[in-house]
Design an enzyme around this catalytic site. Structure first.
Site, PDB file in Angstrom:
ATOM      1  CB  SER A   1      53.384 -38.132 -33.753  1.00 14.22           C
ATOM      2  OG  SER A   1      52.749 -39.166 -33.036  1.00 14.22           O
ATOM      3  CE  LYS A   2      44.827 -38.478 -37.231  1.00 16.34           C
ATOM      4  NZ  LYS A   2      43.740 -37.763 -36.579  1.00 16.34           N
ATOM      5  NE  ARG A   3      52.891 -43.902 -35.647  1.00 12.96           N
ATOM      6  CZ  ARG A   3      54.116 -44.212 -35.239  1.00 12.96           C
ATOM      7  NH1 ARG A   3      54.314 -45.217 -34.425  1.00 12.96           N
ATOM      8  NH2 ARG A   3      55.155 -43.525 -35.663  1.00 12.96           N
TER       9      ARG A   3
END
Ligand code: GLU
Length: 492
Positions: free
Chosen positions: A263-265
């Protein structure tokens, strides 16, 4: 209902060849998982000699990001995933941007109401909140599905706002087939009467993707397995319209580790991040292709056309794939090694220029030296920065167990090498090597006893992209001699 317009829409749909689509929502970056979806979608179309479409799914206005569509275009272009139809190139079934298709979804929703597959829902937000108060996952209770035509007309006349919901049969089961996961059957009473058209008139993803896939003649739908649970509802929509269901290919997620999705987050790299970290597009594409798909056999290096040739649905895995940066790095190094020298120089030049400002250093020669040892382009700076300026170093570097060098032997080797090199008229790798190995023979010692100290003196490093004579050749006579004298001073 007058069907002329619908018939005209049907008449536009191409038949007889495979048609696939990549349908990203413009989020501003390309996840590794998204890139894999795009790639598989592309590969299926190319493998079957069909068409690859690009469709922008931008109906979620709250998630829109400025410039996000450009990121999609540039990523696909850099990866070589050229589309045959799309917003910029057009095609027979456009427009290819969902917000530009806005009116069409409403018309199909009306048609669906007439066919008994949907209904208007006038429930207020308060009522819906009440329904979900005790159980946030509670399904809609179907109140508006039971309104009589007169009651509906009354509300429409009074201008009561409404959404359009899918009418799911209360009884029975729905089965759908996925190329990866096989047959999946769910009881209909577990499915919700989802909203198809929101009160602002825009469709939800659940509706728009079915309408568009049909109207664009899509034969194979590739997407993440997070959509698996919605697939039965899509099938019910296709059935209500009497349309042919495409082949579904749901892909298991790409994981950071055994427990977590990438996940980019949470800081996992997107495609752009990987490129910024010095990975090559081709290597990323090759690596991503094998994340969840196996061609069978040991071979791992595949160009894009080779992937298209080899790709088949049977090789797609049901289990999640773990993104392994080390493996990608290995693959990247393979791609760098295999590049034509001039191509490698072109790719490396920006990194080399940033690290080596001395105009006397021939960067093409530096590139040739580092090419076989480079793993990612961004590690070049650290490998070649000594060419500009001799770094501070510890004389302990002169002690090398394998070469059997000591501080004393290093000093005497440098002292013996200095006059030999001063007297050298031709300053090339070959001439340097002949001179220094000649010196070693004269002294009755192994080459390394002479070469290792010279290498340390001119680089100040334990690991260098070349041997002593290659480094001297790059640095030039004057600078090499200056560094060797400096080494003698340090050891004396
Ligand atoms: N717009 C959806 C997404 O980006 C596409 C899903 C699909 O391919 O059907 O996740």
């Amino acid at each position: 209902m007058d069907m002329t317009w619908f018939q005209a829409m049907e008449a536009r749909i191409p038949h007889g060849q495979a048609r696939t689509r990549f349908a990203p929502s413009p989020t501003g970056y390309m996840h590794v998982g998204n890139l894999r979806t795009a790639l598989y979608t592309y590969l299926i179309a190319r493998h079957l000699g069909g068409s690859f479409l690009l469709r922008i799914e931008d109906t979620d206005q709250e998630r829109l990001v400025e410039g996000a569509t450009d990121v999609i275009y540039s990523t696909l272009r850099q990866c070589g995933l050229t589309w045959d139809e799309g917003p910029d190139v057009g095609g027979p079934v456009g427009p290819y941007v969902q917000t530009e298709r806005r009116d069409l979804y409403g018309r199909y929703a009306e048609l669906l109401i007439e066919r008994g597959g949907a209904y208007r829902c006038f429930c207020t937000r308060e009522r819906l909140e009440e329904l979900h108060r005790d159980d946030p996952t509670a399904k809609y209770d179907g109140l508006c599905a039971r309104l009589t035509p007169e009651e509906v007309q009354e509300k429409l006349d009074a201008g009561v706002p409404y959404v359009i919901r899918q009418k799911i049969p209360r009884e029975g089961t729905t089965t759908f087939t996925d190329a990866t996961f096989g047959d999946i059957t769910v009881p209909n009473d577990t499915l919700d009467d989802n909203v198809l058209i929101k009160s602002d008139g825009l469709p939800t993803y659940n509706f728009a993707n079915v309408i568009d896939d049909h109207l664009m003649g899509i034969t194979h739908v590739v997407r993440g397995s997070e959509y698996l649970s919605s697939a039965p509802k899509y099938n019910l929509l296709y059935e209500s319209f009497g349309w042919k269901i495409p082949t579904y290919i749901h892909c298991a997620p790409v994981m950071r580790d055994a427990q977590h999705k990438m996940s980019k987050r949470h800081g996992d790299p997107s495609y752009e991040d990987l490129i910024a970290e010095g990975y090559l597009s081709q290597a990323v594409v090759n690596y991503v292709a094998l994340l969840g798909w196996s061609p069978g056999g040991e071979r791992e290096i595949y160009s894009l056309p080779e992937l298209a040739e080899a790709f088949d649905l049977k090789g797609i895995s049901k289990s999640p794939a773990v993104f392994d940066k080390q493996k990608l790095t290995w693959m990247n190094a393979e791609y760098l090694k295999a590049m034509a020298p001039e191509d490698f120089y072109q790719a490396a030049a920006p990194y080399l220029k940033a690290a080596v400002q001395n105009p006397a250093i021939d960067l093409r020669k530096v590139a040739a030296l580092v090419q076989p040892r480079c793993e990612v382009l961004t590690d070049l700076a650290e490998r070649v920065d000594f060419l500009d300026r001799l770094p501070e170093y510890d004389t302990a570097l002169y002690v090398h167990k394998k070469s059997k060098t000591t501080l004393e032997s290093a000093l005497s080797s440098l002292q013996a090498a200095l006059p030999v090199l001063e007297g050298l008229t031709e300053w090339s790798n070959d001439a340097l090597f002949a001179a220094l190995s000649g010196l070693a023979a004269e002294l009755g010692v192994k080459n390394a006893i002479v070469l290792w100290p010279v290498r340390v003196a001119v680089s100040g490093k334990a690991s260098t992209p070349g041997g002593a004579t290659e480094l001297c050749a790059l640095l030039g006579k004057e600078e090499s001699l200056r560094r060797i004298r400096d080494g003698i001073a340090r050891l004396s």
